[in-house]
Design a protein around this motif. Structure first.
Motif: not given
Length: 307
Positions: A19-20, A30-35, A38-43, A130-135
């Protein structure tokens, strides 16, 4: 995550489940950034899930599924990347390195989600930072991506403004799917769909026209009207922007745009620039035309991967 069985209810000493929020900085942020992303991209993701339930084409797609005639996509060289829906190419980093090699971009134009740098495929990107925070994440030319306001969970806030993030390139379309987000009433027809069409040049300068259809269908909580924002990734400001033939006011600063109910502003702070448009509150179909826009220039990619 706990649902996968990886996270025991009472972990043994020295063991952290997946669990993040159990991880310290910088991993927590970093977990928060991507979560949040994801929420912004939900539609967008929700619409892709609806499409999957109707057609059987999954939201997460191997490259060959989206590009069956591409000989590279048919081989093993793209096994370390995938499509998230039809608009996002994801190339995760799965080893202890800050540089990602051998990202394959099929034919077409692609935009780096983080830097707005544009590429023209087919070909390879090597030495990608691609450092740890960059997918490593790329958006396909022609993409129409609906975006929600930032929220922590579905239905936390009313979607009084819907944003369409658009990467103009030729003709493209997207069908937004919505329901109440809570119940199974959609199984009995309680849902709505809205089709968006974009016509644009494939390079150089020309007009970009966005036609947003009237939502068909209904569900509990469906707004009778709402505001629409558009983000068009273009290099230069247009000569004019109209909504249903009526000119919108150009705004000279980001703060003026933020405080306006309608108007447009070309934000040149990114590498390629974004034309931000507030189309105002709409209850039915409408069209937006940005006249004389210039599409971003593209960078070359490598002809071969790193051996």
């Amino acid at each position: 995550m706990t649902m996968s069985g990886w996270g025991p209810t009472d972990p043994t000493a020295g063991y952290q489940d997946k669990q993040p929020w159990r991880f310290s900085e910088p991993y927590l942020s970093i977990n928060r950034k991507y979560l949040k992303l994801k929420m912004q991209l939900m539609p967008y993701l929700y619409s892709m899930s609806r499409n999957a339930s109707e057609t059987g084409v999954p939201s997460t797609r191997s490259m060959v599924l989206e590009y069956p005639n591409d000989p590279v996509a048919r081989g093993n060289q793209t096994s370390g990347q995938f499509m998230a829906g039809d608009s996002f190419l994801v190339a995760p980093v799965v080893s202890d390195t800050t540089v990602r090699n051998n990202i394959y971009l099929p034919a077409g134009t692609w935009t780096d989600y983080w830097t707005d740098k544009n590429y023209s495929g087919p070909g390879w990107i090597n030495n990608y930072s691609a450092p740890l925070d960059t997918l490593p994440l790329f958006v396909k030319g022609g993409a129409i991506v609906p975006v929600w306001p930032q929220m922590n969970y579905i239905c936390e806030k009313p979607v009084s403004t819907l944003t369409y993030d658009i990467h103009p390139h030729g003709n493209s379309s997207f069908t937004l799917y919505e329901d109440d987000g809570i119940t199974r009433a959609y199984q009995h027809g309680a849902f709505a769909e809205q089709k968006v069409n974009v016509t644009a040049p494939t390079s150089g300068t020309g007009d970009v026209r966005v036609t947003v259809g009237s939502p068909s269908g209904s569900f509990t909580g469906k707004p009778s009207s709402r505001a629409y924002d558009l983000g068009l990734h273009v290099a230069k400001a247009p000569s004019s922007v109209t909504v249903n033939g009526t000119a919108l006011m150009p705004l000279s600063t980001r703060s003026a745009f933020a405080g306006a109910s309608s108007g447009w502003f070309h934000d040149a702070s990114g590498r390629s620039g974004v034309l931000r448009i507030k189309a105002g509150s709409q209850s039915g179909a409408f069209s937006v035309t940005a006249a004389g826009v210039t599409l971003p220039a593209t960078s070359a990619v490598s002809a071969s991967p790193v051996k």
